[in-house]
Design a protein around this motif. Structure first.
Motif, PDB file in Angstrom:
ATOM      1  N   ARG A 151      -8.980  -4.639  12.570  1.00  0.00           N
ATOM      2  CA  ARG A 151      -7.608  -4.910  13.038  1.00  0.00           C
ATOM      3  C   ARG A 151      -6.561  -4.624  11.960  1.00  0.00           C
ATOM      4  NH1 ARG A 151     -10.291  -9.443  14.718  1.00  0.00           N
ATOM      5  NH2 ARG A 151      -9.214 -10.785  13.236  1.00  0.00           N
ATOM      6  N   TYR A 152      -6.997  -4.534  10.714  1.00  0.00           N
ATOM      7  CA  TYR A 152      -6.060  -4.336   9.602  1.00  0.00           C
ATOM      8  C   TYR A 152      -6.458  -3.139   8.753  1.00  0.00           C
ATOM      9  CZ  TYR A 152      -4.724  -9.204  10.546  1.00  0.00           C
ATOM     10  OH  TYR A 152      -4.293 -10.365  11.134  1.00  0.00           O
ATOM     11  N   ALA A 153      -5.469  -2.287   8.419  1.00  0.00           N
ATOM     12  CA  ALA A 153      -5.696  -1.226   7.435  1.00  0.00           C
ATOM     13  C   ALA A 153      -5.372  -1.749   6.040  1.00  0.00           C
ATOM     14  CB  ALA A 153      -4.817  -0.024   7.756  1.00  0.00           C
ATOM     15  N   SER A 154      -4.671  -2.895   5.980  1.00  0.00           N
ATOM     16  CA  SER A 154      -4.178  -3.454   4.715  1.00  0.00           C
ATOM     17  C   SER A 154      -4.696  -4.876   4.551  1.00  0.00           C
ATOM     18  CB  SER A 154      -2.642  -3.438   4.742  1.00  0.00           C
ATOM     19  OG  SER A 154      -2.115  -4.074   3.609  1.00  0.00           O
ATOM     20  N   HIS A 160      -6.730 -11.484  -6.536  1.00  0.00           N
ATOM     21  CA  HIS A 160      -7.405 -10.262  -6.977  1.00  0.00           C
ATOM     22  C   HIS A 160      -6.534  -9.028  -6.752  1.00  0.00           C
ATOM     23  CE1 HIS A 160     -11.407  -7.755  -6.751  1.00  0.00           C
ATOM     24  NE2 HIS A 160     -10.433  -7.090  -7.319  1.00  0.00           N
ATOM     25  N   GLY A 161      -6.177  -8.729  -5.511  1.00  0.00           N
ATOM     26  CA  GLY A 161      -5.323  -7.557  -5.291  1.00  0.00           C
ATOM     27  C   GLY A 161      -5.498  -6.939  -3.921  1.00  0.00           C
ATOM     28  N   PRO A 162      -4.636  -5.976  -3.592  1.00  0.00           N
ATOM     29  CA  PRO A 162      -4.658  -5.339  -2.282  1.00  0.00           C
ATOM     30  C   PRO A 162      -5.668  -4.205  -2.185  1.00  0.00           C
ATOM     31  CG  PRO A 162      -2.837  -4.472  -3.574  1.00  0.00           C
ATOM     32  CD  PRO A 162      -3.512  -5.497  -4.437  1.00  0.00           C
ATOM     33  N   VAL A 163      -6.153  -3.981  -0.958  1.00  0.00           N
ATOM     34  CA  VAL A 163      -6.989  -2.822  -0.660  1.00  0.00           C
ATOM     35  C   VAL A 163      -6.505  -2.272   0.684  1.00  0.00           C
ATOM     36  CG1 VAL A 163      -8.832  -4.337   0.228  1.00  0.00           C
ATOM     37  CG2 VAL A 163      -9.341  -1.968  -0.292  1.00  0.00           C
ATOM     38  N   VAL A 164      -6.215  -0.969   0.697  1.00  0.00           N
ATOM     39  CA  VAL A 164      -5.576  -0.349   1.858  1.00  0.00           C
ATOM     40  C   VAL A 164      -6.297   0.941   2.232  1.00  0.00           C
ATOM     41  CG1 VAL A 164      -3.428   0.714   2.688  1.00  0.00           C
ATOM     42  CG2 VAL A 164      -3.321  -1.360   1.300  1.00  0.00           C
ATOM     43  N   ALA A 165      -6.545   1.107   3.531  1.00  0.00           N
ATOM     44  CA  ALA A 165      -7.140   2.334   4.047  1.00  0.00           C
ATOM     45  C   ALA A 165      -6.048   3.194   4.675  1.00  0.00           C
ATOM     46  CB  ALA A 165      -8.206   2.009   5.092  1.00  0.00           C
ATOM     47  N   GLY A 166      -6.229   4.519   4.616  1.00  0.00           N
ATOM     48  CA  GLY A 166      -5.254   5.424   5.221  1.00  0.00           C
ATOM     49  C   GLY A 166      -5.925   6.628   5.843  1.00  0.00           C
TER      50      GLY A 166
END
Length: 216
Positions: A151-154, A160-166
Motif C-alpha cells: 500500500r506504500y511506496a514510502s 533509523h530512516g526512510p526507504v522509498v521505492a520508485g
C-alpha cells in the motif's frame, strides 16, 4: 538503460545526495532492477559519496549474489519493497536528518506520518507509513514492510530512516528527497497549525496528474 549506464547513474545520484548532506558516513543504500531481472545494489560499508561503478553488488534474477563487493546488510529491506510493490524498479534508503527526527515523534500517525503540506509531496510520495524500530538488518523489518501489503511506496523506519521505492531510479530519488523536504517543513511548522491541502485539493492533484497515491 544499459547496465553500465545504470551503474554510473547509481553512483552519480548517490554522490549528489551525499554531498548535500542527505546521508552521511557510510549510511544509506540504493538498489536498481536490471533488464535481465537482476539487481545492482550499493555495497556494505560504502559511502554514497565515493562509490565505484565497477564494484557495485550484482545479483542475478533468482536473487543470488554473483559479482562485485559484498552487498549492504539492508538487502532484505530492498527485496521486501520489490516483492510487495510490483512495478518498482529502484529502492533508496537514507538516514536523512529531518525524516529520522520525524520518525521519533510520539504523536505521528503510523498510517500517514505527514499531512499533505505541498502538492509535490502528494504527487511524488503520497502517504508514508511508519514501521516500528528494529535493529538494522533485522529480518523483522522486511516482514513489517511485507505486512503493509504494497500500500506504500514510502516507508519510515523508526529511529533509523526512510526507504522509498520508485518506478525508476530518478523517481525513487526524487520521492525520498521530497519526503525529506516535507519532513523538514513539518518540523519547522510544528505547533504553528499550518494550512494543509484539503481533501478536494488532494483529489484534484490525483485527477490532473493521474497518481494513485492516497491521503487520509
Amino acid at each position: 538503460m544499459s547496465e553500465s549506464r545504470l551503474r554510473e547513474q547509481v553512483c552519480l545520484l548517490a554522490r549528489s545526495m551525499f554531498e548535500r548532506g542527505l546521508t552521511h558516513g557510510s549510511s544509506g543504500n540504493i538498489s536498481v532492477v536490471l533488464d535481465d531481472g537482476g539487481l545492482l545494489m550499493t555495497p556494505t560499508d560504502a559511502s554514497l559519496g565515493f562509490l565505484d561503478p565497477a564494484r557495485l553488488s550484482r545479483f542475478d534474477a533468482q536473487g543470488r549474489f554473483i559479482d562485485g563487493d559484498k552487498p549492504t546488510k539492508e538487502a532484505p529491506l530492498h527485496r521486501a519493497l520489490y516483492e510487495s510493490r510490483s512495478g518498482s524498479r529502484a529502492v533508496v534508503h537514507l538516514h536523512s536528518t529531518h525524516s529520522v527526527a520525524l520518525s521519533m515523534l510520539p504523536d505521528v500517525d503510523p498510517a500517514s506520518v505527514l499531512p499533505p503540506l505541498t502538492p509535490y509531496y502528494v504527487m511524488r510520495v503520497g502517504d508514508t507509513a511508519l514501521v516500528p524500530y528494529h535493529r538494522p538488518g533485522d529480518p523483522m523489518v522486511a516482514d513489517a514492510i511485507r505486512g503493509l501489503a504494497g500500500r506504500y511506496a514510502s516507508v519510515l523506519l523508526a529511529n533509523h530512516g526512510p526507504v522509498v521505492a520508485g518506478t525508476s531510479l530518478t523517481a525513487a530519488v526524487n520521492a525520498i528527497e521530497e519526503l525529506e523536504e516535507t519532513a523538514r517543513l513539518f518540523l519547522l511548522l510544528r505547533g504553528l497549525h499550518p494550512r494543509t491541502l484539503s481533501p478536494a485539493q488532494v483529489e484534484e492533484l490525483s485527477h490532473v496528474f493521474g497518481n494513485d497515491h492516497h491521503h487520509g
